[in-house]
Write a protein that holds these residues in place. Structure first.
Motif, PDB file in Angstrom:
ATOM      1  N   SER A   1      56.612  49.831  38.605  1.00 17.10           N
ATOM      2  CA  SER A   1      57.242  49.034  37.555  1.00 17.10           C
ATOM      3  C   SER A   1      56.241  48.059  36.955  1.00 17.10           C
ATOM      4  N   GLY A   2      56.307  47.898  35.656  1.00 17.16           N
ATOM      5  CA  GLY A   2      55.456  46.927  34.988  1.00 17.16           C
ATOM      6  C   GLY A   2      55.724  45.495  35.428  1.00 17.16           C
ATOM      7  N   THR A   3      56.894  45.250  36.009  1.00 17.86           N
ATOM      8  CA  THR A   3      57.196  43.902  36.485  1.00 17.86           C
ATOM      9  C   THR A   3      56.331  43.518  37.678  1.00 17.86           C
ATOM     10  N   ALA A   4      55.652  44.503  38.280  1.00 15.62           N
ATOM     11  CA  ALA A   4      54.782  44.237  39.435  1.00 15.62           C
ATOM     12  C   ALA A   4      53.372  43.847  39.007  1.00 15.62           C
ATOM     13  N   GLY A   5      53.103  43.807  37.706  1.00 16.99           N
ATOM     14  CA  GLY A   5      51.768  43.475  37.222  1.00 16.99           C
ATOM     15  C   GLY A   5      51.535  41.983  37.107  1.00 16.99           C
TER      16      GLY A   5
ATOM     17  N   GLU B   1      48.459  45.593  39.889  1.00 17.69           N
ATOM     18  CA  GLU B   1      49.487  46.604  39.638  1.00 17.69           C
ATOM     19  C   GLU B   1      50.215  46.801  40.962  1.00 17.69           C
ATOM     20  N   GLY B   2      51.152  45.928  41.221  1.00 17.03           N
ATOM     21  CA  GLY B   2      51.824  45.914  42.521  1.00 17.03           C
ATOM     22  C   GLY B   2      50.911  45.259  43.545  1.00 17.03           C
ATOM     23  N   THR B   3      50.749  45.895  44.706  1.00 11.99           N
ATOM     24  CA  THR B   3      49.887  45.336  45.742  1.00 11.99           C
ATOM     25  C   THR B   3      48.429  45.745  45.548  1.00 11.99           C
ATOM     26  N   ALA B   4      48.170  46.725  44.706  1.00 12.69           N
ATOM     27  CA  ALA B   4      46.799  47.137  44.380  1.00 12.69           C
ATOM     28  C   ALA B   4      46.310  46.320  43.188  1.00 12.69           C
ATOM     29  N   TYR B   5      44.982  46.250  43.023  1.00 11.24           N
ATOM     30  CA  TYR B   5      44.462  45.493  41.888  1.00 11.24           C
ATOM     31  C   TYR B   5      43.046  45.941  41.530  1.00 11.24           C
ATOM     32  N   TRP B   6      42.670  45.636  40.304  1.00  6.68           N
ATOM     33  CA  TRP B   6      41.314  45.811  39.802  1.00  6.68           C
ATOM     34  C   TRP B   6      40.633  44.455  39.895  1.00  6.68           C
ATOM     35  N   ASN B   7      39.477  44.409  40.515  1.00  6.41           N
ATOM     36  CA  ASN B   7      38.733  43.173  40.668  1.00  6.41           C
ATOM     37  C   ASN B   7      37.594  43.154  39.649  1.00  6.41           C
ATOM     38  N   VAL B   8      37.624  42.186  38.762  1.00  5.89           N
ATOM     39  CA  VAL B   8      36.585  41.999  37.752  1.00  5.89           C
ATOM     40  C   VAL B   8      35.812  40.751  38.164  1.00  5.89           C
TER      41      VAL B   8
ATOM     42  N   PHE C   1      38.155  40.682  27.035  1.00  8.48           N
ATOM     43  CA  PHE C   1      37.029  40.378  27.912  1.00  8.48           C
ATOM     44  C   PHE C   1      36.165  41.609  28.121  1.00  8.48           C
ATOM     45  N   GLU C   2      34.930  41.357  28.526  1.00  4.43           N
ATOM     46  CA  GLU C   2      33.992  42.421  28.867  1.00  4.43           C
ATOM     47  C   GLU C   2      33.313  42.068  30.184  1.00  4.43           C
ATOM     48  N   PRO C   3      33.499  42.910  31.200  1.00  2.00           N
ATOM     49  CA  PRO C   3      32.840  42.646  32.478  1.00  2.00           C
ATOM     50  C   PRO C   3      31.318  42.733  32.370  1.00  2.00           C
ATOM     51  N   SER C   4      30.659  41.952  33.185  1.00  2.00           N
ATOM     52  CA  SER C   4      29.200  42.002  33.329  1.00  2.00           C
ATOM     53  C   SER C   4      28.932  42.340  34.776  1.00  2.00           C
ATOM     54  N   GLY C   5      28.814  43.623  35.071  1.00  2.00           N
ATOM     55  CA  GLY C   5      28.674  44.058  36.450  1.00  2.00           C
ATOM     56  C   GLY C   5      29.834  44.940  36.844  1.00  2.00           C
ATOM     57  N   PRO C   6      29.923  45.293  38.114  1.00  2.00           N
ATOM     58  CA  PRO C   6      30.899  46.278  38.552  1.00  2.00           C
ATOM     59  C   PRO C   6      32.352  45.783  38.516  1.00  2.00           C
ATOM     60  N   VAL C   7      33.231  46.732  38.292  1.00  2.00           N
ATOM     61  CA  VAL C   7      34.668  46.550  38.418  1.00  2.00           C
ATOM     62  C   VAL C   7      35.077  47.403  39.614  1.00  2.00           C
ATOM     63  N   THR C   8      35.828  46.829  40.549  1.00  2.00           N
ATOM     64  CA  THR C   8      36.233  47.587  41.736  1.00  2.00           C
ATOM     65  C   THR C   8      37.751  47.682  41.807  1.00  2.00           C
ATOM     66  N   TYR C   9      38.215  48.694  42.539  1.00  2.00           N
ATOM     67  CA  TYR C   9      39.643  48.902  42.729  1.00  2.00           C
ATOM     68  C   TYR C   9      39.978  48.721  44.196  1.00  2.00           C
ATOM     69  N   VAL C  10      40.977  47.911  44.458  1.00  2.00           N
ATOM     70  CA  VAL C  10      41.429  47.683  45.827  1.00  2.00           C
ATOM     71  C   VAL C  10      42.857  48.203  45.907  1.00  2.00           C
ATOM     72  N   GLY C  11      43.049  49.296  46.626  1.00  2.00           N
ATOM     73  CA  GLY C  11      44.361  49.935  46.696  1.00  2.00           C
ATOM     74  C   GLY C  11      45.001  49.707  47.967  1.00  2.00           C
TER      75      GLY C  11
END
Length: 131
Positions: free
Chosen positions: A6-10, A90-97, A121-131
């Motif tokens: 659900s989008g409400t988890a964002g 996105e719920g309990t998972a997230y993208w780390n910028v 925004f524009e990241p400078s360096g890696p974007v990681t995913y934590v699931g």
């Protein structure tokens, strides 16, 4: 078959100097890209490529809240050219910028509506995913 989220988890979390949820945000977007480098040589019958530079860009928007400390911090980062850090959940998972720079900030208001705000925004360096 997977289970939709659900989008409400964002949420968008401003990570610079702590962890503060950016209030009143209603949507976020993150686009990842990669530009392969061609390494084809004489004798190859098919084009060959190898992975190369990755990039990302993103945005988020919602209701303007003048008393929200994270919205104020983001505005000040844009005006001052300061680096920021974000977590796009996105719920309990997230993208780390880890490090990003604001590339745009907008406000809109209508006579019969409400005040809106948007951030690019524009990241400078890696974007990681934590699931």
């Amino acid at each position: 078959m997977g289970t939709p989220i659900s989008g409400t988890a964002g949420s968008v979390v401003y990570m610079t100097g702590g962890t503060t949820v950016v209030g009143e945000i209603t949507e976020w977007n993150l686009d990842l890209s990669m530009s392969p480098v061609e390494v084809s040589a004489f004798g190859d019958n098919w084009k060959r490529s190898i992975p190369s530079i990755r990039a990302a860009s993103g945005s988020f928007s919602g209701n303007f809240a003048g008393d929200d400390t994270a919205q104020t911090s983001l505005r000040n980062a844009m005006l001052g050219g300061s680096a920021i850090a974000l977590r796009l959940a996105e719920g309990t998972a997230y993208w780390n910028v880890g490090t990003a720079y604001m590339t745009g900030h907008g406000r809109a208001i209508s006579h019969q509506g409400k005040a809106d705000t948007s951030y690019d925004f524009e990241p400078s360096g890696p974007v990681t995913y934590v699931g």
